[in-house]
Design a protein around this motif. Structure first.
Motif, mmCIF file in Angstrom:
data_model
loop_
_atom_site.group_PDB
_atom_site.id
_atom_site.type_symbol
_atom_site.label_atom_id
_atom_site.label_comp_id
_atom_site.label_asym_id
_atom_site.label_seq_id
_atom_site.Cartn_x
_atom_site.Cartn_y
_atom_site.Cartn_z
ATOM 1 N N HIS A 171 -5.198 -10.253 0.221
ATOM 2 C CA HIS A 171 -5.046 -10.096 -1.228
ATOM 3 C C HIS A 171 -6.421 -10.007 -1.891
ATOM 4 C CE1 HIS A 171 -3.448 -10.576 -5.247
ATOM 5 N NE2 HIS A 171 -4.273 -11.593 -5.421
ATOM 6 N N ASN A 172 -7.355 -10.872 -1.499
ATOM 7 C CA ASN A 172 -8.724 -10.825 -2.039
ATOM 8 C C ASN A 172 -9.382 -9.489 -1.735
ATOM 9 O OD1 ASN A 172 -8.619 -13.426 -3.064
ATOM 10 N ND2 ASN A 172 -9.379 -14.335 -1.176
ATOM 11 N N PHE A 173 -9.179 -8.982 -0.527
ATOM 12 C CA PHE A 173 -9.729 -7.688 -0.126
ATOM 13 C C PHE A 173 -9.187 -6.584 -1.023
ATOM 14 C CE2 PHE A 173 -8.888 -3.823 2.401
ATOM 15 C CZ PHE A 173 -10.191 -3.437 2.673
ATOM 16 N N LEU A 174 -7.878 -6.583 -1.268
ATOM 17 C CA LEU A 174 -7.264 -5.533 -2.091
ATOM 18 C C LEU A 174 -7.716 -5.621 -3.551
ATOM 19 C CD1 LEU A 174 -3.591 -5.255 -0.817
ATOM 20 C CD2 LEU A 174 -5.479 -3.675 -0.445
ATOM 21 N N LYS A 175 -7.940 -6.824 -4.055
ATOM 22 C CA LYS A 175 -8.355 -6.988 -5.454
ATOM 23 C C LYS A 175 -9.686 -6.290 -5.720
ATOM 24 C CE LYS A 175 -8.484 -11.352 -6.314
ATOM 25 N NZ LYS A 175 -8.428 -12.743 -6.781
ATOM 26 N N LYS A 176 -10.554 -6.235 -4.733
ATOM 27 C CA LYS A 176 -11.878 -5.635 -4.908
ATOM 28 C C LYS A 176 -11.846 -4.105 -4.826
ATOM 29 C CE LYS A 176 -14.365 -7.227 -1.712
ATOM 30 N NZ LYS A 176 -15.268 -7.769 -0.720
ATOM 31 N N ARG A 177 -10.763 -3.551 -4.329
ATOM 32 C CA ARG A 177 -10.725 -2.123 -4.041
ATOM 33 C C ARG A 177 -9.984 -1.361 -5.124
ATOM 34 N NH1 ARG A 177 -12.868 -0.827 0.606
ATOM 35 N NH2 ARG A 177 -11.416 0.820 1.092
ATOM 36 N N THR A 178 -10.396 -0.116 -5.312
ATOM 37 C CA THR A 178 -9.701 0.748 -6.266
ATOM 38 C C THR A 178 -8.572 1.467 -5.554
ATOM 39 O OG1 THR A 178 -11.071 2.687 -5.791
ATOM 40 C CG2 THR A 178 -11.878 1.149 -7.488
ATOM 41 N N VAL A 179 -7.664 2.030 -6.310
ATOM 42 C CA VAL A 179 -6.550 2.789 -5.741
ATOM 43 C C VAL A 179 -7.079 3.967 -4.933
ATOM 44 C CG1 VAL A 179 -4.540 4.207 -6.302
ATOM 45 C CG2 VAL A 179 -4.949 2.074 -7.539
ATOM 46 N N THR A 180 -8.139 4.609 -5.419
ATOM 47 C CA THR A 180 -8.731 5.750 -4.709
ATOM 48 C C THR A 180 -9.279 5.320 -3.350
ATOM 49 O OG1 THR A 180 -9.342 6.710 -6.829
ATOM 50 C CG2 THR A 180 -10.430 7.612 -4.877
ATOM 51 N N GLU A 181 -9.975 4.187 -3.301
ATOM 52 C CA GLU A 181 -10.518 3.695 -2.029
ATOM 53 C C GLU A 181 -9.406 3.367 -1.041
ATOM 54 O OE1 GLU A 181 -14.621 1.367 -3.159
ATOM 55 O OE2 GLU A 181 -12.718 0.427 -3.726
ATOM 56 N N SER A 183 -6.340 4.658 -0.984
ATOM 57 C CA SER A 183 -5.691 5.894 -0.516
ATOM 58 C C SER A 183 -6.583 6.633 0.475
ATOM 59 C CB SER A 183 -5.298 6.791 -1.686
ATOM 60 O OG SER A 183 -6.442 7.266 -2.350
ATOM 61 N N GLN A 184 -7.913 6.587 0.297
ATOM 62 C CA GLN A 184 -8.818 7.203 1.270
ATOM 63 C C GLN A 184 -8.744 6.485 2.610
ATOM 64 O OE1 GLN A 184 -12.554 7.029 -0.806
ATOM 65 N NE2 GLN A 184 -12.289 9.044 -1.737
ATOM 66 N N ILE A 186 -6.162 4.939 3.813
ATOM 67 C CA ILE A 186 -4.872 5.316 4.423
ATOM 68 C C ILE A 186 -4.980 6.688 5.061
ATOM 69 C CG2 ILE A 186 -2.468 5.895 3.919
ATOM 70 C CD1 ILE A 186 -2.573 3.614 1.808
ATOM 71 N N GLN A 187 -5.648 7.634 4.373
ATOM 72 C CA GLN A 187 -5.832 8.984 4.922
ATOM 73 C C GLN A 187 -6.692 8.948 6.181
ATOM 74 O OE1 GLN A 187 -7.446 11.225 1.697
ATOM 75 N NE2 GLN A 187 -5.456 11.507 0.684
ATOM 76 N N ASN A 188 -7.697 8.068 6.213
ATOM 77 C CA ASN A 188 -8.575 7.962 7.375
ATOM 78 C C ASN A 188 -7.884 7.399 8.594
ATOM 79 O OD1 ASN A 188 -10.718 9.054 5.985
ATOM 80 N ND2 ASN A 188 -11.519 7.068 5.356
ATOM 81 N N ILE A 189 -6.810 6.635 8.398
ATOM 82 C CA ILE A 189 -6.075 6.072 9.529
ATOM 83 C C ILE A 189 -5.456 7.194 10.350
ATOM 84 C CG2 ILE A 189 -4.041 4.705 10.192
ATOM 85 C CD1 ILE A 189 -4.697 2.865 7.825
ATOM 86 N N GLY A 190 -4.889 8.178 9.675
ATOM 87 C CA GLY A 190 -4.189 9.266 10.355
ATOM 88 C C GLY A 190 -5.147 10.250 10.873
#
Length: 190
Positions: A171-181, A183-184, A186-190
């Protein structure tokens, strides 16, 4: 996995822990029995879809992205590219880059395997998975003590985490990140 076990061993020679794979099939058959084929399949699909949407993203990311408090600041629990302390050997790198939680669940028992499978998709025993990716997750308990003894013998740092603290760290990790970061990523996983 279940079909491979059935072909290779047959139901009668499967261990009780291996039979944990059968439970989701029984669940599906139970839904069909009481709700008909169409509604039973719908219920099972909804159940599995919700499980996948909720637990898989958390399960995959919590082991690599969860953060913890370190003298007032947050730092990742597992090593990430670009961080100091990179390990030279494959094994040490896998241990540094993953984190485990509630491995006591994956103890080789029928109930332990079932809960580890259904609650965490066996991702609670992440380090063993990274070190031995081709070994069935239900078998990790068979070599865990040897693995831990080797870590101790060679002075390799290893620790397990509390699942609640991992989720809070994620949760702390996600709070620091933007939606764009995100989504990028997620795209890098594939």
């Amino acid at each position: 996995v279940f079909m491979k076990l059935m072909k290779h061993k047959g139901l009668g020679s499967m261990s009780l822990a291996e039979k944990a794979y059968i439970l989701p099939m029984f669940q599906l058959l139970n839904y069909i029995r009481f709700n008909g084929v169409r509604n039973g399949l719908k219920l099972f699909t909804i159940q599995m879809g919700v499980l996948m949407m909720l637990f898989v993203p958390i399960g995959l990311s919590v082991h690599h992205s969860a953060e913890e408090d370190d003298d007032g600041g947050l730092k990742p629990r597992a090593w990430h590219e670009g961080m100091p302390g990179a390990q030279d050997t494959f094994g040490e790198h896998q241990i540094a880059a993953t984190s485990d939680h509630t491995i006591w669940l994956n103890n080789g028992s029928f109930l332990g395997n079932y809960l580890s499978l259904t609650l965490f998709s066996y991702l609670n025993d992440h380090t063993a998975h990274h070190l031995f990716p081709s070994i069935d997750h239900s078998k990790h308990s068979l070599y865990r003590q040897t693995m831990l003894k080797a870590f101790q013998e060679y002075g390799i740092p290893y620790r397990t985490n509390n699942v609640v603290s991992l989720l809070l760290g994620f949760h702390n990790f996600l709070k620091k990140r933007t939606v764009t970061e995100i989504s990028q990523d997620i795209q890098n996983i594939g």
